[in-house]
Design a protein around this motif. Structure first.
Motif: not given
Length: 269
Positions: A232-260
């Motif tokens: 969710p928007v503004h949801a704090p998070h931290w990330v721990q990788n596993g024991p191998e190289v990681s590839v991730s694809l992110s869809f980040g949606l910048c909302l009109h309401s969040m800009n307001d």
């Protein structure tokens, strides 16, 4: 199980042009009932997707894409670090060899690489993004596209056991794991013990990073290739990788309401 097979066509009953051309017909393929219950509440949730170990997202393909971005001088779309979480750099004309060397030594470099807006340069990513939007609109049962100001299609590539520090984002995010494993620790943005008004105000005024309240537990989402998690928007998070190289694809949606909202937070600050 509740699956995306229930959502085969778009609102007009026809498939999109992207679906006809792409090698995938849908991106979201399964949402378990307990996770589906979190969707209307705009909570974090885990789901399955069709892009696990996707050939266009292999490390050799990522290297070619990175080289193309650098050759076209799209330096603002390539960010990297190695040797620690506080050493992130923006690429430039002098760092091309350093960026490529970082990719070539991912197994040992303690590295992290972010390629953003990759749909601007790669037709396949544009097609996948359109299919993802179709899936998302069927999942949420509303017109998502009209609510979005800008879409950030981003690749994250990182070394084994690498940690992404605790932070919040402006965008509504969906993180799809492509290769390797990681654990995403997500916290409730609506809990005032987790995110205070002054945290949001400081975030939009580029103040120091948000501080984690260790007395409030988060939810650890373990994701492997073919699995994903919604932030969710503004949801704090931290990330721990596993024991191998990681590839991730992110869809980040910048909302009109969040800009307001961002402008309100800046005024309050």
């Amino acid at each position: 199980m509740t699956t995306a097979t229930q959502f085969e066509t778009n609102k007009t009953g026809s498939t999109t042009a992207a679906q006809k051309k792409s090698s995938v017909s849908k991106v979201i393929i399964e949402v378990a009932p307990d996770q589906l219950a979190r969707v209307p509440e705009m909570k974090s949730f885990k789901f399955s997707h069709s892009l696990g170990n996707f050939p266009a997202l292999s490390i050799p393909s990522v290297r070619k894409l990175t080289l193309r971005l650098l050759e076209e001088k799209r330096f603002d779309q390539v960010h990297y670090r190695k040797g620690g979480p506080n050493k992130t750099k923006n690429s430039d004309a002098d760092s091309v060899n350093d960026v490529l060397a970082t990719i070539d030594s991912l197994e040992t470099a303690g590295a992290w690489l972010r390629l953003t807006r990759v749909d601007e340069i790669n037709e396949e990513f544009r097609e996948i993004s359109e299919i993802f939007y179709d899936d998302l609109e069927r999942l949420y049962q509303r017109d998502i596209r009209s609510q979005v100001m800008k879409t950030f299609v981003t690749l994250f590539i990182s070394s084994p056991n690498e940690i992404t520090p605790y932070h919040i984002d402006h965008s509504w995010n969906f993180l799809l794991q492509i290769g390797g494993r990681k654990t995403v620790h997500l916290f409730d943005a609506e809990d005032p013990r987790v995110v205070r008004p002054q945290d949001r105000e400081g975030f939009y005024m580029k103040q120091p990073s948000i501080t984690q309240n260790h007395d409030v537990p988060g939810i650890p989402y373990d994701i492997a290739p073919g699995q994903a998690v919604h932030h969710p928007v503004h949801a704090p998070h931290w990330v721990q990788n596993g024991p191998e190289v990681s590839v991730s694809l992110s869809f980040g949606l910048c909302l009109h309401s969040m800009n307001d909202d961002a402008q309100v937070h800046q005024v309050n600050f």
